[in-house]
Design an enzyme around this catalytic site. Structure first.
Site, PDB file in Angstrom:
ATOM      1  N   HIS A 627      33.620  29.185  38.425  1.00 30.94           N
ATOM      2  CA  HIS A 627      35.273  28.852  38.665  1.00 30.94           C
ATOM      3  C   HIS A 627      35.364  29.345  39.781  1.00 30.94           C
ATOM      4  CE1 HIS A 627      37.411  31.544  36.286  1.00 30.94           C
ATOM      5  NE2 HIS A 627      38.178  31.368  36.834  1.00 30.94           N
ATOM      6  N   ASP A 682      30.161  29.653  32.550  1.00 26.57           N
ATOM      7  CA  ASP A 682      30.807  29.975  34.209  1.00 26.57           C
ATOM      8  C   ASP A 682      30.503  30.646  34.650  1.00 26.57           C
ATOM      9  OD1 ASP A 682      32.916  30.366  35.841  1.00 26.57           O
ATOM     10  OD2 ASP A 682      35.136  30.832  34.128  1.00 26.57           O
ATOM     11  N   SER A 776      39.115  37.303  36.992  1.00 30.76           N
ATOM     12  CA  SER A 776      37.600  35.741  37.424  1.00 30.76           C
ATOM     13  C   SER A 776      37.199  36.445  37.250  1.00 30.76           C
ATOM     14  CB  SER A 776      38.639  34.975  37.361  1.00 30.76           C
ATOM     15  OG  SER A 776      39.045  34.048  36.277  1.00 30.76           O
TER      16      SER A 776
HETATM   17  C1  4AZ Z   1      42.260  33.505  34.976  1.00 31.85           C
HETATM   18  O1  4AZ Z   1      43.094  32.394  35.413  1.00 31.85           O
HETATM   19  C2  4AZ Z   1      42.358  34.237  33.388  1.00 31.85           C
HETATM   20  N1  4AZ Z   1      43.467  35.708  29.375  1.00 31.85           N
HETATM   21  C3  4AZ Z   1      41.110  35.012  33.405  1.00 31.85           C
HETATM   22  C4  4AZ Z   1      40.992  36.115  31.698  1.00 31.85           C
HETATM   23  C5  4AZ Z   1      42.177  35.188  31.448  1.00 31.85           C
HETATM   24  C6  4AZ Z   1      43.346  33.893  31.373  1.00 31.85           C
HETATM   25  C7  4AZ Z   1      42.969  33.781  32.301  1.00 31.85           C
HETATM   26  C8  4AZ Z   1      41.576  35.512  29.500  1.00 31.85           C
HETATM   27  O2  4AZ Z   1      41.809  33.744  35.503  1.00 31.85           O
END
Ligand code: 4AZ
Length: 826
Positions: A627, A682, A776
């Site tokens: 993503h 993902d 992420s």
């Molecule tokens: C993000 O937006 C994201 N709480 C990644 C992980 C989590 C929430 C948002 C997990 O990249």
């Protein structure tokens, strides 16, 4: 020949005659001339410094508004091209210049005054004035301008123009560089709300092309007299926040006056973020200042007018009820004062529960509450707080809310309740703090009361064990090397009875059950260290050696024990080791140490800075989330050229540290089944444009076999530079947090319909510890037998961050082991 020429002619030895016959009189003359020259040049220098530098004229700019009576507002004043506007502007300009002329610290330095707009009340004129003032008199000018404001408040000006009378005049010193912006009309818009209709506006080109670089855009919003404006941004997608990034601002004025700034925004906002703002008068100004970088989509906003709320607060009677700050859950307007006088029946006491409390202003410490605040029982509250309760020992309580001129927030929703002093929480448990919590939250192992009064004197269920301090905790946290009780009592008696084997999860099983080919511990640890690993028929969950034979041992790869006849389980094990470890229990996240997570990568997009995490798996390959490369509007994220990978990085400010290896990206391969709606599959791999060198700070993480198990309850670590709070800013120092694998069935019930079998839930159900935006793509790591670290998951998504019962979702790496091999050859 003059003395000076003679004086400098001293070196050549050929001129022996002159050297032999020194003339003392000549030297005196030379010295005198030199001294005079020195004094003269010093004086000249001093004068030059004084006039050219020290007291050079400086440009000063004031932005302000002036309220005057004696004239009626007409529609034509809204149009700065109308003749009516020009006539009134000329009169007002004259008034302002007259005021300046009356003041010797102001008048002589005035250069230009421009009336930019008018609004009702009776008439407010918005203007800017430019001055050129010697540096040494600049302070006096500032003071004089402030005095004009103050003295006008005391005795309103009598002016040459007898029909106009100045009521108030306000001026704020602003950055003189904004003068160009004030004169630039290329991105200026004036909009008037239409009765009963919603008017929308966007950044130029939105959403098909990015907003212009180096722009100074402004939208003047007006409503009819006695109305206020409700403005909502439906999309905000700007350059990510950093020093000097593009900024969207909303002012409770038609001038961009800092003391009237309601909000300043940068970056992008999710739909769940409330972006509704209400003015205190019938005008509002929206500005967008952009730099030369970035290509972001911009914003879309809509506004409408509504009658001005003349009162807020009031008397509330009854046994229960709700009240909110004005326009909740939207942002409250500036300049509000509301008092709610709450009265319950005389034989009861009253308490007020505040939900969603947000009264935060930039730069205001929560213990000072010098700007916006809520006051109850003589105590001021501000900042953002989780739910809290205040109570009164009588049947009355008064709640006062105040918002000042600048910066607004979403306020609060409050609930008042009458209670019996003998039973303050009917049908609920009363915390020592006075808070009421649901009975089922008593003794559930989680601190719901905030003072832990719900977790003392508990009778534990059969799924729980009892800590020495009285807490009840899940049994599978016993003897796992983590102090869950807080007093270590869950880690004390971790010996199993004689003839028992102690599993890694603390469970005791019979010694005879060890290495019987069956996972009796539930975490596979009884089948781990077996001298006789048995070859078994291959199943989906068995480990397959290179010779195509399968072994019964769970997670045999790289555990330092030869399990496959061909030793293939111990091949390619130069991974998962770190040069630095610090065993600590982490709540919320802690700064990492250099070399502690040597596979952690920071992925930057062009000038936007850190955007995603990734993991080093070889000299040329990284594993990350698909993503991260999903293009919202522009072909930017999917282009490998947009990205830079930083390996060996700890502090985002220290990217030129010699331990850091920086690489471009040759290729991005996202999983072909990645679903950008559900975030299923993902995962992505990235090929670096040139190989990296493994060092103490840069090491690959081990990739788990497709049969590798990460059982529920296992402790894992997540690392990254993501936000340290939901909607918060990214971290500067790499953060580490300890979380646990959550049972998939439990997780499905917590996030119904959102999980696929490619996703693993990991977190702390109590809340408070989690990955967040910006993490992420980063690693979720496990420490396995032999101390080797494996990439258990890739940070993917979550319902907010660190919320209770909302663990993070991670892509399960074992599920993608074969795909990674196919794409990278690893
Ligand atoms: C993000 O937006 C994201 N709480 C990644 C992980 C989590 C929430 C948002 C997990 O990249």
């Amino acid at each position: 020949m003059n003395g000076l020429e003679e004086g400098v002619e001293f070196l050549p030895t050929m001129n022996a005659k002159k050297l032999e016959k020194p003339n003392p009189k000549h030297y005196m003359v030379v010295a005198a001339i030199l001294a005079v020259c020195l004094v003269v040049s010093l004086l000249v220098g001093l004068l030059v410094w004084h006039f050219v530098y020290k007291n050079a004229p400086v440009q000063k700019l004031y932005n302000g508004h002036l309220r005057f009576t004696g004239s009626r507002f007409i529609d034509a004043y809204e149009n700065s091209n109308s003749s009516e506007f020009a006539t009134l502007a000329a009169k007002v300009k004259k008034m302002i210049i007259d005021i300046y002329k009356n003041n010797p610290d102001v008048g002589p330095f005035h250069k230009e005054t421009v009336i930019t707009s008018f609004s009702e009340g009776s008439i407010i004129a918005y203007y800017w004035s430019e001055f050129s003032v010697p540096k040494l008199q600049a302070d006096a000018l500032d003071k004089a301008m402030a005095n004009i404001q103050a003295s006008n408040q005391a005795t309103p000006m009598k002016l040459r123009n007898p029909d106009l009378r100045v009521d108030t005049i306000v001026a704020f010193s602003t950055n003189p560089e904004t003068i160009k912006a004030l004169q630039d009309n290329s991105c200026k818009y004036a909009l008037h709300a239409k009765e009963g209709l919603i008017t929308s506006f966007t950044t130029p080109g939105f959403p098909n092309s990015p907003y212009p670089p180096n722009a100074r855009c402004q939208w003047e919003l007006r409503a009819d007299v006695d109305s206020v404006i409700s403005l909502t941004f439906t999309t905000v997608d700007l350059e990510p926040c950093k020093l000097g990034s593009d900024t969207l601002a909303v002012y409770d004025s038609l001038s961009a006056l800092e003391p009237h700034a309601m909000v300043k925004l940068c970056g992008s906002y999710s739909l769940s973020y409330n972006l509704t703002f209400v003015s205190s008068q019938n005008v509002m100004l929206v500005t967008l200042i952009t730099n030369g970088e970035g290509r972001d989509p911009g914003f879309r906003a809509e506004f409408f007018q509504m009658p001005k709320m003349n009162t807020c607060g009031g008397t509330l009677r009854g046994i229960a009820g709700n009240f909110t700050t004005p326009y909740f859950p939207g942002h409250y307007p500036p300049k509000m004062n509301c008092t709610w006088n709450i009265e319950v029946p005389r034989d009861k006491n009253v308490k007020v529960r505040f939900h969603n409390f947000f009264l935060a202003e930039p730069g205001v410490p929560v213990d000072s509450c010098t700007k916006d605040y809520m006051q109850v029982n003589y105590v001021k509250h501000c900042g953002s707080k989780k739910m809290f309760v205040v109570s009164s020992k009588t049947n009355k309580i008064a709640v006062h809310f105040h918002s000042d001129l600048s910066f607004v927030d979403t306020g609060f929703l409050a609930e008042f309740l009458a209670y019996d002093s003998g039973d303050p929480c009917p049908g609920k448990f009363t915390c020592k703090t006075g808070r009421c919590i649901e009975l089922k939250k008593r003794c559930d192992g989680w601190n719901d009361c905030t003072d832990a009064s719900d977790e003392v004197n508990c009778t534990c269920t059969e799924k729980q064990f009892r800590c020495n301090n009285g807490w009840c905790k899940p049994k599978y946290w016993l003897c796992d090397g983590v102090n869950d009780c807080g007093d270590m009592s869950d880690e004390l008696q971790c010996q199993c009875p004689a003839n028992n084997f102690k599993c890694s999860n603390g469970k005791c099983i019979l010694e005879s059950q060890k290495c019987n080919g069956k996972d009796d511990c539930g975490d596979g640890s009884d089948e781990g260290d077996c001298s006789s690993v048995v070859t078994v028929p291959c199943k989906e969950y068995t480990y397959k050696c290179r010779n195509n034979l399968c072994v019964n041992k769970e997670n045999p790869e790289c555990d330092g024990v030869k399990d496959c006849g061909d030793n293939s389980d111990e091949d390619n094990c130069n991974c998962g080791t770190r040069s630095f470890t610090k065993k600590s229990r982490i709540v919320g996240g802690l700064d990492a140490e250099a070399g502690e997570w040597p596979w952690q990568v920071s992925l930057h997009v062009g000038s936007e800075g850190h955007t995603c995490g990734a993991s080093v798996v070889s000299e040329k390959w990284l594993v990350t989330a698909a993503h991260c490369f999903h293009d919202a509007n522009f072909a930017r994220f999917s282009n490998p050229k947009s990205w830079i990978a930083f390996m060996g990085l700890l502090d985002q400010r220290d990217r030129s540290n010699p331990s850091v290896q920086r690489r471009g990206i040759k290729r991005i391969i996202t999983h072909p089944d990645f679903n950008d709606f559900t975030y299923d599959n993902d995962i992505a791999v990235m090929e670096l444009d040139s190989p990296i060198t493994f060092t103490k700070q840069v090491q690959p993480i081990c990739l788990p076999d497709s049969s590798h198990k990460f059982p529920a309850g296992q402790v894992l670590h997540v690392t990254g530079w993501g936000a340290t709070a939901e909607h918060g800013a990214g971290a500067i120092i790499l953060q580490k947090a300890e979380i646990r694998v959550i049972n998939q069935t439990i997780c499905e019930s917590l996030m119904p319909g959102l999980l696929t079998s490619r996703m693993m839930c990991v977190g702390i159900l109590e809340g408070g510890t989690d990955a967040c935006q910006g993490d992420s793509g980063g690693p979720l790591t496990s420490i396995e037998a032999n101390g080797k670290m494996f990439l258990a998951g890739v940070v993917s998504w979550g319902d907010g961050c660190a919320r209770r019962n909302k663990p993070g979702a991670y892509s399960r790496v074992p599920q993608f082991r074969n795909w990674i091999r196919e794409k990278t050859g690893l």
